[in-house]
Design a protein around this motif. Structure first.
Motif, PDB file in Angstrom:
ATOM      1  N   ILE A  50      33.280  45.875  45.237  1.00  0.00           N
ATOM      2  CA  ILE A  50      33.482  45.036  46.424  1.00  0.00           C
ATOM      3  C   ILE A  50      33.202  45.900  47.646  1.00  0.00           C
ATOM      4  CG2 ILE A  50      35.166  43.477  45.362  1.00  0.00           C
ATOM      5  CD1 ILE A  50      37.364  45.150  46.839  1.00  0.00           C
ATOM      6  N   CYS A  51      33.372  45.321  48.824  1.00  0.00           N
ATOM      7  CA  CYS A  51      33.157  46.049  50.081  1.00  0.00           C
ATOM      8  C   CYS A  51      34.293  47.033  50.322  1.00  0.00           C
ATOM      9  CB  CYS A  51      33.029  45.038  51.219  1.00  0.00           C
ATOM     10  SG  CYS A  51      32.791  45.764  52.856  1.00  0.00           S
ATOM     11  N   GLY A  52      35.428  46.553  50.816  1.00  0.00           N
ATOM     12  CA  GLY A  52      36.640  47.343  50.941  1.00  0.00           C
ATOM     13  C   GLY A  52      36.462  48.719  51.542  1.00  0.00           C
ATOM     14  N   ARG A  53      37.063  49.704  50.885  1.00  0.00           N
ATOM     15  CA  ARG A  53      37.050  51.077  51.379  1.00  0.00           C
ATOM     16  C   ARG A  53      35.900  51.906  50.821  1.00  0.00           C
ATOM     17  NH1 ARG A  53      42.548  49.692  51.553  1.00  0.00           N
ATOM     18  NH2 ARG A  53      43.590  50.436  53.449  1.00  0.00           N
ATOM     19  N   GLY A  54      34.957  51.261  50.146  1.00  0.00           N
ATOM     20  CA  GLY A  54      33.847  52.003  49.569  1.00  0.00           C
ATOM     21  C   GLY A  54      32.495  51.739  50.197  1.00  0.00           C
TER      22      GLY A  54
ATOM     23  N   GLN B 114      30.362  41.525  58.547  1.00  0.00           N
ATOM     24  CA  GLN B 114      29.724  40.861  57.412  1.00  0.00           C
ATOM     25  C   GLN B 114      30.377  41.149  56.067  1.00  0.00           C
ATOM     26  OE1 GLN B 114      27.325  38.579  57.536  1.00  0.00           O
ATOM     27  NE2 GLN B 114      27.190  38.687  59.765  1.00  0.00           N
ATOM     28  N   GLY B 115      31.194  42.207  55.973  1.00  0.00           N
ATOM     29  CA  GLY B 115      31.819  42.535  54.694  1.00  0.00           C
ATOM     30  C   GLY B 115      32.793  41.456  54.260  1.00  0.00           C
ATOM     31  N   CYS B 116      32.727  41.077  52.998  1.00  0.00           N
ATOM     32  CA  CYS B 116      33.601  40.006  52.520  1.00  0.00           C
ATOM     33  C   CYS B 116      35.014  40.493  52.264  1.00  0.00           C
ATOM     34  CB  CYS B 116      33.019  39.385  51.254  1.00  0.00           C
ATOM     35  SG  CYS B 116      34.036  38.030  50.602  1.00  0.00           S
TER      36      CYS B 116
ATOM     37  N   GLN C  83      36.024  39.604  56.048  1.00  0.00           N
ATOM     38  CA  GLN C  83      35.760  38.200  56.368  1.00  0.00           C
ATOM     39  C   GLN C  83      36.478  37.239  55.429  1.00  0.00           C
ATOM     40  OE1 GLN C  83      34.408  37.131  59.230  1.00  0.00           O
ATOM     41  NE2 GLN C  83      34.636  39.335  59.618  1.00  0.00           N
ATOM     42  N   ALA C  84      36.818  37.696  54.224  1.00  0.00           N
ATOM     43  CA  ALA C  84      37.601  36.843  53.325  1.00  0.00           C
ATOM     44  C   ALA C  84      38.955  36.532  53.949  1.00  0.00           C
ATOM     45  CB  ALA C  84      37.769  37.528  51.968  1.00  0.00           C
ATOM     46  N   ALA C  85      39.654  37.558  54.432  1.00  0.00           N
ATOM     47  CA  ALA C  85      40.972  37.342  55.035  1.00  0.00           C
ATOM     48  C   ALA C  85      40.857  36.567  56.340  1.00  0.00           C
ATOM     49  CB  ALA C  85      41.665  38.682  55.273  1.00  0.00           C
ATOM     50  N   MET C  86      39.866  36.910  57.163  1.00  0.00           N
ATOM     51  CA  MET C  86      39.707  36.182  58.428  1.00  0.00           C
ATOM     52  C   MET C  86      39.395  34.714  58.168  1.00  0.00           C
ATOM     53  SD  MET C  86      37.726  38.860  60.948  1.00  0.00           S
ATOM     54  CE  MET C  86      37.905  40.625  60.677  1.00  0.00           C
ATOM     55  N   THR C  87      38.660  34.427  57.111  1.00  0.00           N
ATOM     56  CA  THR C  87      38.363  33.037  56.766  1.00  0.00           C
ATOM     57  C   THR C  87      39.630  32.311  56.340  1.00  0.00           C
ATOM     58  OG1 THR C  87      36.086  33.553  56.143  1.00  0.00           O
ATOM     59  CG2 THR C  87      37.036  31.558  55.194  1.00  0.00           C
TER      60      THR C  87
ATOM     61  N   THR D 252      27.733  44.412  46.788  1.00  0.00           N
ATOM     62  CA  THR D 252      29.108  44.723  47.139  1.00  0.00           C
ATOM     63  C   THR D 252      29.494  44.338  48.563  1.00  0.00           C
ATOM     64  OG1 THR D 252      28.314  47.009  47.468  1.00  0.00           O
ATOM     65  CG2 THR D 252      29.490  46.527  45.425  1.00  0.00           C
ATOM     66  N   LEU D 253      28.572  44.382  49.515  1.00  0.00           N
ATOM     67  CA  LEU D 253      28.934  44.049  50.899  1.00  0.00           C
ATOM     68  C   LEU D 253      29.522  42.646  50.981  1.00  0.00           C
ATOM     69  CD1 LEU D 253      28.886  44.812  53.961  1.00  0.00           C
ATOM     70  CD2 LEU D 253      26.666  43.633  54.066  1.00  0.00           C
ATOM     71  N   LYS D 254      28.860  41.688  50.334  1.00  0.00           N
ATOM     72  CA  LYS D 254      29.286  40.291  50.445  1.00  0.00           C
ATOM     73  C   LYS D 254      29.878  39.740  49.147  1.00  0.00           C
ATOM     74  CE  LYS D 254      26.336  38.946  54.321  1.00  0.00           C
ATOM     75  NZ  LYS D 254      25.436  37.910  54.874  1.00  0.00           N
ATOM     76  N   ALA D 255      30.200  40.626  48.190  1.00  0.00           N
ATOM     77  CA  ALA D 255      30.810  40.165  46.939  1.00  0.00           C
ATOM     78  C   ALA D 255      32.084  39.382  47.234  1.00  0.00           C
ATOM     79  CB  ALA D 255      31.104  41.358  46.036  1.00  0.00           C
ATOM     80  N   ASP D 256      32.172  38.185  46.652  1.00  0.00           N
ATOM     81  CA  ASP D 256      33.262  37.247  46.934  1.00  0.00           C
ATOM     82  C   ASP D 256      33.893  36.811  45.612  1.00  0.00           C
ATOM     83  OD1 ASP D 256      34.924  35.323  48.070  1.00  0.00           O
ATOM     84  OD2 ASP D 256      33.320  33.849  48.355  1.00  0.00           O
TER      85      ASP D 256
END
Length: 255
Positions: A38-42, A191-193, A197-201, A240-244
């Motif tokens: 995923i995006c996260g800390r990586g 743009q990171g999910c 952006q997942a939480a903001m959504t 990984t940037l936009k993995a949802d």
């Protein structure tokens, strides 16, 4: 020239410094980055390598989740190196690192493309990288149900306008012809999910469409379109940037 000014030598550092760095990288071989898919800390570490011209192995832990939580077993990676059982973990020759801020800073310090950045530029990069880290912690708190959806928008209203104010009217943060870690951190925030952006959504305050913070959106777009970054994102096995993984994002986000 943006927040950090132009480097004294846009083409890189001194020949002796660059040669020493090249020898050290060659001796150590490619860095190995272990992190969830995923995006996260990586993701910032991945993008620093891609944009900075640094060879690395993306050892993504996939799938990242199982039965609603982290897929177990990843703890053994760090523990096997004498580190805590957390990720990300970086291996580079004899060097073993945990803590994403340390990993990101190290990779930026050895990336060939960034050899000529001034101390001031590196400080601005770190400032924005750490702001990204703050946002990471706040947004993941919502996904991990430590805060409520209504708690997140006020947090974002404090930090995102500050980031927007630090952005240039055009181009990258330092006014260079390539994105530095500051620009890449903005790309991840915009743009990171997971969890950004997942939480903001979930909280009703997404910014991925670029409307609320247009200068941040422009920097993020330029960073994503920079050829080395675009190539990495296109070839990323797990996107990984936009993995949802939980299907939180609306139609149009990944377009």
């Amino acid at each position: 020239h943006g927040a950090g000014g132009a480097p004294e030598n846009p083409m890189g550092g001194s020949k002796s410094t660059m040669a020493a760095g090249a020898r050290a990288r060659a001796a150590a071989g490619p860095a190995k980055l272990h992190y969830f898919s995923i995006c996260g800390r990586g993701e910032l570490a991945r993008l620093i390598c891609a944009a900075g011209g640094l060879d690395f192995e993306d050892k993504a832990w996939a799938p990242a989740f199982e039965d609603g939580g982290w897929r177990q077993g990843y703890q053994a990676i760090g523990q096997g190196l004498g580190l805590p059982g957390t990720m990300p973990v970086l291996e580079h020759g004899d060097l073993k690192l945990f803590q994403h801020n340390a990993i990101e800073s190290y990779l930026a310090s050895i990336a060939p493309k960034y050899a000529g950045l001034t101390p001031a530029q590196r400080a601005v990069d770190l400032m924005i990288m750490l702001t990204k880290a703050d946002i990471n912690a706040q947004t993941e708190s919502l996904l991990f149900e430590k805060i409520k959806p209504e708690d997140l928008p006020p947090m974002m209203d404090k930090v995102l306008p500050v980031l927007e104010g630090l952005m240039p009217e055009k181009g990258f943060v330092h006014g260079l012809g390539f994105p530095t870690p500051a620009d890449l951190a903005v790309l991840i925030v915009c743009q990171g999910c997971m969890p950004f952006q997942a939480a903001m959504t979930v909280a009703g305050c997404p910014i991925w469409d670029g409307k609320k913070y247009p200068k941040m959106a422009a920097v993020a777009k330029a960073a994503a379109e920079y050829p080395a970054v675009a190539d990495f994102l296109a070839k990323s096995e797990h996107k990984t940037l936009k993995a949802d993984p939980f299907g939180l994002m609306p139609d149009g986000y990944k377009a």
